[in-house]
Design a protein around this motif. Structure first.
Motif, PDB file in Angstrom:
ATOM      1  N   LEU A 286       0.828  -1.211   0.000  1.00  0.00           N
ATOM      2  CA  LEU A 286       0.000   0.000   0.000  1.00  0.00           C
ATOM      3  C   LEU A 286       0.858   1.256   0.000  1.00  0.00           C
ATOM      4  N   ILE A 287       1.941   1.250   0.766  1.00  0.00           N
ATOM      5  CA  ILE A 287       2.828   2.426   0.811  1.00  0.00           C
ATOM      6  C   ILE A 287       3.443   2.686  -0.561  1.00  0.00           C
ATOM      7  N   VAL A 288       3.960   1.639  -1.205  1.00  0.00           N
ATOM      8  CA  VAL A 288       4.579   1.805  -2.530  1.00  0.00           C
ATOM      9  C   VAL A 288       3.530   2.238  -3.556  1.00  0.00           C
ATOM     10  N   SER A 289       2.341   1.634  -3.487  1.00  0.00           N
ATOM     11  CA  SER A 289       1.259   2.001  -4.406  1.00  0.00           C
ATOM     12  C   SER A 289       0.857   3.467  -4.219  1.00  0.00           C
ATOM     13  N   ALA A 290       0.833   3.926  -2.970  1.00  0.00           N
ATOM     14  CA  ALA A 290       0.478   5.320  -2.682  1.00  0.00           C
ATOM     15  C   ALA A 290       1.533   6.285  -3.224  1.00  0.00           C
ATOM     16  N   ILE A 291       2.797   5.891  -3.135  1.00  0.00           N
ATOM     17  CA  ILE A 291       3.879   6.738  -3.664  1.00  0.00           C
ATOM     18  C   ILE A 291       3.754   6.865  -5.185  1.00  0.00           C
ATOM     19  N   ILE A 292       3.491   5.730  -5.843  1.00  0.00           N
ATOM     20  CA  ILE A 292       3.303   5.756  -7.299  1.00  0.00           C
ATOM     21  C   ILE A 292       2.101   6.612  -7.662  1.00  0.00           C
ATOM     22  N   ASN A 293       1.020   6.492  -6.888  1.00  0.00           N
ATOM     23  CA  ASN A 293      -0.169   7.303  -7.122  1.00  0.00           C
ATOM     24  C   ASN A 293       0.146   8.794  -7.018  1.00  0.00           C
ATOM     25  N   ALA A 294       0.982   9.160  -6.066  1.00  0.00           N
ATOM     26  CA  ALA A 294       1.355  10.569  -5.901  1.00  0.00           C
ATOM     27  C   ALA A 294       2.066  11.103  -7.144  1.00  0.00           C
ATOM     28  N   LEU A 295       2.770  10.224  -7.851  1.00  0.00           N
ATOM     29  CA  LEU A 295       3.488  10.643  -9.055  1.00  0.00           C
ATOM     30  C   LEU A 295       2.548  11.000 -10.202  1.00  0.00           C
ATOM     31  N   TYR A 296       1.286  10.504 -10.153  1.00  0.00           N
ATOM     32  CA  TYR A 296       0.310  10.913 -11.167  1.00  0.00           C
ATOM     33  C   TYR A 296       0.145  12.427 -11.175  1.00  0.00           C
ATOM     34  N   GLY A 297       0.304  13.026 -10.010  1.00  0.00           N
ATOM     35  CA  GLY A 297       0.101  14.465  -9.898  1.00  0.00           C
ATOM     36  C   GLY A 297       1.293  15.294 -10.325  1.00  0.00           C
ATOM     37  N   THR A 298       2.371  14.640 -10.763  1.00  0.00           N
ATOM     38  CA  THR A 298       3.582  15.371 -11.143  1.00  0.00           C
ATOM     39  C   THR A 298       3.818  15.393 -12.647  1.00  0.00           C
ATOM     40  N   THR A 299       2.974  14.721 -13.413  1.00  0.00           N
ATOM     41  CA  THR A 299       3.197  14.649 -14.861  1.00  0.00           C
ATOM     42  C   THR A 299       1.874  14.637 -15.611  1.00  0.00           C
ATOM     43  N   GLN A 300       1.915  15.147 -16.841  1.00  0.00           N
ATOM     44  CA  GLN A 300       0.773  15.072 -17.745  1.00  0.00           C
ATOM     45  C   GLN A 300       1.141  14.300 -19.008  1.00  0.00           C
ATOM     46  N   SER A 301       2.255  13.597 -18.945  1.00  0.00           N
ATOM     47  CA  SER A 301       2.716  12.799 -20.075  1.00  0.00           C
ATOM     48  C   SER A 301       1.894  11.515 -20.166  1.00  0.00           C
ATOM     49  N   PHE A 302       1.299  11.272 -21.313  1.00  0.00           N
ATOM     50  CA  PHE A 302       0.490  10.072 -21.509  1.00  0.00           C
ATOM     51  C   PHE A 302       1.320   8.802 -21.300  1.00  0.00           C
TER      52      PHE A 302
END
Length: 268
Positions: A102-118
């Motif tokens: 869950l911690i690793v998945s949450a970190i990856i999820n946070a990265l969605y907010g740092t990029t708009q690259s498809f």
């Protein structure tokens, strides 16, 4: 297997037999709460992108076909991941394993907010789906380890415990919407902060679960409960049931993904 995730050794300190039933029921309650709680966290992360897909499409300039491709990556990765991660869960400390995922998945999820690259979001979604595969198998293993087929000597039977745990799916969907509203209340209509808020909430949940849950009953010296927890299946039957379960999970998510791709194709 990393040292942190390795199974804890059996307890060396013996517990008097009269204390075992009370302590065992206490730990059963804690394990059931922790497995349901942590899976709510998994569902928050799993659904946060799906719930906001229309807003993401407008803000990032993605077509519905691109959104469908991103979501399809999750279905493909998750279906394959459950085959692999479920096997690893059998060899790990399931409580630490599920919290780490869950911690690793949450970190990856946070990265969605740092990029708009498809391309980057497709990659992150695939990577996140692999981490999401660490959730269900570990939770199911914990319920199977701590609850017997019958309620005798236990707070409830294994079937009832599984029913309560499975309600985390619906609770997780509700909490995902609540997290989005919480983010909007504090940070306005920011997609970035909706991802980051979901990640913060899920990491807090994972940390709580690390302290609330437990590994196997034998790590607490509950060896006396062997008769309560024993499932009288032959080894051959157990292997057959496990193989059937893994194949069912794979087909479920593989066919679901094909359906999504087909639906996206029809819209054009």
């Amino acid at each position: 297997m990393f040292g942190f995730l390795k199974p804890a050794p059996d307890a060396e300190q013996k517990i008097s037999e009269e204390k075992v039933p009370r302590l065992y029921k206490m730990w059963q309650t804690r394990v059931l709460i922790s497995t349901a709680f942590v899976y709510i966290g998994y569902y928050i992360i799993r659904l946060i992108f799906t719930v906001q897909q229309n807003d993401i499409s407008k803000a990032y300039g993605f077509s519905m076909g691109q959104i469908g491709t991103i979501l399809s990556m999750f279905g493909i990765g998750y279906g394959i991941s459950k085959l692999i991660m479920g096997t690893l869960a059998d060899r790990a400390n399931p409580n630490r394993y599920v919290a780490t995922g869950l911690i690793v998945s949450a970190i990856i999820n946070a990265l969605y907010g740092t990029t708009q690259s498809f391309g980057m979001i497709v990659f992150l979604m695939l990577l996140n789906s692999v981490m999401q595969g660490m959730g269900a198998a570990a939770c199911q293993r914990l319920v199977g380890l701590w609850f017997g087929r019958k309620a005798k000597g236990s707070i409830m039977s294994r079937g009832t415990a599984f029913s309560i745990w499975s309600s985390a799916h619906n609770a997780g969907a509700l909490m995902c919407v609540a997290v989005i509203n919480l983010s909007a209340f504090f940070f306005g209509a920011s997609l970035q902060w909706s991802f980051w808020t979901a990640s913060i909430v899920s990491i807090v949940i994972a940390i709580i679960v690390l302290f609330l849950g437990s590994d196997r009953p034998t790590t607490k010296d509950y060896r006396q409960l062997k008769n309560i927890l024993a499932t009288k299946w032959s080894l051959k039957t157990e292997k057959l049931l496990k193989a059937m379960f893994l194949m069912t999970m794979f087909l479920k998510y593989f066919l679901n993904t094909l359906s999504k791709i087909n639906s996206c194709g029809r819209s054009f």
